[in-house]
Design a protein around this motif. Structure first.
Motif, PDB file in Angstrom:
ATOM      1  N   GLU A  45      39.799  34.423  41.075  1.00 46.67           N
ATOM      2  CA  GLU A  45      38.582  33.657  40.823  1.00 46.67           C
ATOM      3  C   GLU A  45      38.596  32.359  41.642  1.00 46.67           C
ATOM      4  O   GLU A  45      37.594  31.987  42.262  1.00 46.67           O
ATOM      5  N   ALA A  46      39.739  31.687  41.666  1.00 43.99           N
ATOM      6  CA  ALA A  46      39.862  30.436  42.413  1.00 43.99           C
ATOM      7  C   ALA A  46      39.757  30.675  43.917  1.00 43.99           C
ATOM      8  O   ALA A  46      39.064  29.934  44.623  1.00 43.99           O
ATOM      9  N   ILE A  47      40.422  31.717  44.407  1.00 46.25           N
ATOM     10  CA  ILE A  47      40.343  32.036  45.836  1.00 46.25           C
ATOM     11  C   ILE A  47      38.893  32.302  46.221  1.00 46.25           C
ATOM     12  O   ILE A  47      38.405  31.782  47.236  1.00 46.25           O
ATOM     13  N   ALA A  48      38.181  33.094  45.432  1.00 44.67           N
ATOM     14  CA  ALA A  48      36.779  33.410  45.735  1.00 44.67           C
ATOM     15  C   ALA A  48      35.937  32.138  45.781  1.00 44.67           C
ATOM     16  O   ALA A  48      35.123  31.954  46.694  1.00 44.67           O
ATOM     17  N   TYR A  49      36.127  31.246  44.820  1.00 46.82           N
ATOM     18  CA  TYR A  49      35.322  30.022  44.792  1.00 46.82           C
ATOM     19  C   TYR A  49      35.615  29.132  46.002  1.00 46.82           C
ATOM     20  O   TYR A  49      34.696  28.706  46.713  1.00 46.82           O
ATOM     21  N   TYR A  50      36.873  28.843  46.234  1.00 47.81           N
ATOM     22  CA  TYR A  50      37.206  27.900  47.300  1.00 47.81           C
ATOM     23  C   TYR A  50      36.937  28.459  48.694  1.00 47.81           C
ATOM     24  O   TYR A  50      36.595  27.697  49.598  1.00 47.81           O
ATOM     25  N   THR A  51      37.045  29.764  48.878  1.00 44.61           N
ATOM     26  CA  THR A  51      36.774  30.336  50.202  1.00 44.61           C
ATOM     27  C   THR A  51      35.303  30.697  50.391  1.00 44.61           C
ATOM     28  O   THR A  51      34.723  30.396  51.432  1.00 44.61           O
ATOM     29  N   GLN A  52      34.683  31.339  49.405  1.00 45.57           N
ATOM     30  CA  GLN A  52      33.302  31.806  49.572  1.00 45.57           C
ATOM     31  C   GLN A  52      32.265  30.719  49.289  1.00 45.57           C
ATOM     32  O   GLN A  52      31.223  30.683  49.930  1.00 45.57           O
ATOM     33  N   ILE A  53      32.523  29.864  48.328  1.00 47.03           N
ATOM     34  CA  ILE A  53      31.551  28.836  47.956  1.00 47.03           C
ATOM     35  C   ILE A  53      31.768  27.553  48.767  1.00 47.03           C
ATOM     36  O   ILE A  53      30.840  27.033  49.383  1.00 47.03           O
ATOM     37  N   LEU A  54      32.998  27.051  48.788  1.00 50.64           N
ATOM     38  CA  LEU A  54      33.261  25.817  49.533  1.00 50.64           C
ATOM     39  C   LEU A  54      33.606  26.059  51.001  1.00 50.64           C
ATOM     40  O   LEU A  54      33.618  25.124  51.791  1.00 50.64           O
ATOM     41  N   PHE A  56      36.487  27.154  52.333  1.00 49.31           N
ATOM     42  CA  PHE A  56      37.857  26.856  52.717  1.00 49.31           C
ATOM     43  C   PHE A  56      38.501  28.093  53.342  1.00 49.31           C
ATOM     44  O   PHE A  56      38.011  29.213  53.196  1.00 49.31           O
ATOM     45  N   THR A  57      39.627  27.888  53.994  1.00 47.55           N
ATOM     46  CA  THR A  57      40.411  28.962  54.584  1.00 47.55           C
ATOM     47  C   THR A  57      41.568  29.306  53.648  1.00 47.55           C
ATOM     48  O   THR A  57      42.240  28.401  53.139  1.00 47.55           O
ATOM     49  N   LEU A  58      41.799  30.584  53.436  1.00 53.07           N
ATOM     50  CA  LEU A  58      42.953  31.038  52.673  1.00 53.07           C
ATOM     51  C   LEU A  58      44.147  31.057  53.625  1.00 53.07           C
ATOM     52  O   LEU A  58      44.193  31.853  54.561  1.00 53.07           O
ATOM     53  N   LEU A  59      45.100  30.152  53.415  1.00 54.19           N
ATOM     54  CA  LEU A  59      46.261  30.037  54.299  1.00 54.19           C
ATOM     55  C   LEU A  59      47.424  30.906  53.858  1.00 54.19           C
ATOM     56  O   LEU A  59      48.224  31.331  54.685  1.00 54.19           O
ATOM     57  N   ALA A  60      47.529  31.146  52.546  1.00 53.10           N
ATOM     58  CA  ALA A  60      48.646  31.960  52.040  1.00 53.10           C
ATOM     59  C   ALA A  60      48.259  32.563  50.700  1.00 53.10           C
ATOM     60  O   ALA A  60      47.569  31.931  49.901  1.00 53.10           O
ATOM     61  N   ASP A  61      48.681  33.790  50.484  1.00 53.63           N
ATOM     62  CA  ASP A  61      48.576  34.456  49.191  1.00 53.63           C
ATOM     63  C   ASP A  61      49.746  35.420  49.120  1.00 53.63           C
ATOM     64  O   ASP A  61      49.669  36.573  49.539  1.00 53.63           O
ATOM     65  N   GLU A  62      50.874  34.899  48.627  1.00 52.73           N
ATOM     66  CA  GLU A  62      52.125  35.646  48.631  1.00 52.73           C
ATOM     67  C   GLU A  62      52.635  35.833  47.206  1.00 52.73           C
ATOM     68  O   GLU A  62      52.666  34.871  46.432  1.00 52.73           O
ATOM     69  N   PRO A  63      53.037  37.047  46.853  1.00 46.92           N
ATOM     70  CA  PRO A  63      53.584  37.281  45.508  1.00 46.92           C
ATOM     71  C   PRO A  63      54.894  36.537  45.296  1.00 46.92           C
ATOM     72  O   PRO A  63      55.677  36.355  46.223  1.00 46.92           O
ATOM     73  N   ARG A  69      52.006  33.697  42.156  1.00 54.45           N
ATOM     74  CA  ARG A  69      51.682  33.838  43.576  1.00 54.45           C
ATOM     75  C   ARG A  69      51.695  32.461  44.221  1.00 54.45           C
ATOM     76  O   ARG A  69      51.445  31.454  43.566  1.00 54.45           O
ATOM     77  N   TRP A  70      51.994  32.435  45.513  1.00 55.21           N
ATOM     78  CA  TRP A  70      51.917  31.217  46.317  1.00 55.21           C
ATOM     79  C   TRP A  70      50.578  31.293  47.040  1.00 55.21           C
ATOM     80  O   TRP A  70      50.424  32.014  48.017  1.00 55.21           O
ATOM     81  N   VAL A  71      49.584  30.559  46.508  1.00 51.31           N
ATOM     82  CA  VAL A  71      48.222  30.625  47.032  1.00 51.31           C
ATOM     83  C   VAL A  71      47.839  29.243  47.554  1.00 51.31           C
ATOM     84  O   VAL A  71      47.846  28.260  46.793  1.00 51.31           O
ATOM     85  N   VAL A  72      47.514  29.180  48.840  1.00 52.58           N
ATOM     86  CA  VAL A  72      47.177  27.908  49.482  1.00 52.58           C
ATOM     87  C   VAL A  72      45.843  28.050  50.195  1.00 52.58           C
ATOM     88  O   VAL A  72      45.627  29.001  50.953  1.00 52.58           O
ATOM     89  N   VAL A  73      44.938  27.093  49.940  1.00 53.73           N
ATOM     90  CA  VAL A  73      43.641  27.039  50.627  1.00 53.73           C
ATOM     91  C   VAL A  73      43.475  25.658  51.244  1.00 53.73           C
ATOM     92  O   VAL A  73      44.081  24.684  50.792  1.00 53.73           O
TER      93      VAL A  73
END
Length: 162
Positions: A45-54, A56-63, A69-73
Motif C-alpha cells: 500500500e505504501a509503495i503504491a502511494y509513494y510511487t504512483q501518487i507522489l 517517487f522512485t522505488l529504490l529497493a524492495d528486498e525480503p 522487507r527493506w523498502v526504500v523510496v
C-alpha cells in the motif's frame, strides 16, 4: 632531533605534521543522512502511494527475515537526493500507534520542488489530501498535505536568492 609529545614518545616535526594531517582528514569527514524510517501499516500500500501518487522512485524492495522487507523510496530524480524514505512496516501495537503521527501532528517531511504549481496540480489530480490552500511566505511557496497515513508534509518551492 625531536621533542617529547606524551607518554615519553619522541616526536619529530614531520611526524607531528603527519598526525595533524590525518586528524584533519578524519575531522573533516563528510556525513549525510541516507534514510529516514517512515512507519507504515502495509508495504505494498505504501509503495503504491509513494510511487504512483507522489511519483517517487522505488529504490529497493528486498525480503528480510520474519516477513520484513527493506523498502526504500525517493523523490525524482533519486540521484540528487541525499535522503530517502525507508518504509518500515509496524509489527506491534506501539509501532502501529505511530503510523501517520510520528511527529504529534506537526509537519514531518519537507518535499522541495522546482515547479510548485505543476506538482500541486498533479497531486490534486491524483487525490492528494491538502489541509490548506497554497500560500506565499518570505521563503517561498508552500502548502501542507497529508500522505495516505496522515503524516503531514510541506510541498515547498524556495524563492530564488537575490
Amino acid at each position: 632531533r625531536g621533542f617529547t609529545c606524551g607518554d615519553g614518545l619522541l616526536c619529530t616535526l614531520e611526524s607531528t605534521r603527519w598526525i595533524f594531517g590525518a586528524w584533519q582528514q578524519w575531522h573533516a569527514m563528510s556525513q549525510h543522512l541516507t534514510h529516514l524510517a517512515l512507519v507504515v501499516s502495509d508495504y505494498d500500500e505504501a509503495i503504491a502511494y509513494y510511487t504512483q501518487i507522489l511519483g517517487f522512485t522505488l529504490l529497493a524492495d528486498e525480503p528480510r527475515e520474519a516477513e520484513k522487507r527493506w523498502v526504500v523510496v525517493s523523490p525524482q530524480p533519486a540521484a540528487n537526493n541525499t535522503c530517502s524514505l525507508l518504509l518500515a512496516r509496524a509489527v506491534h501495537p506501539e509501532q502501529s500507534s505511530r503510523v501517520g503521527n510520528q511527529t504529534g501532528g506537526r509537519v514531518f517531511l519537507f518535499l522541495h520542488t522546482d515547479d510548485f504549481w505543476a506538482d500541486y496540480h498533479r497531486y490534486q489530480e491524483r487525490g492528494v489530501q491538502f489541509v490548506e490552500s497554497p500560500r506565499e511566505e518570505a521563503y517561498g511557496t508552500v502548502v501542507v498535505f497529508e500522505d495516505i497515513y496522515g503524516n503531514r508534509w510541506d510541498l515547498l518551492q524556495m524563492k530564488a536568492k537575490a
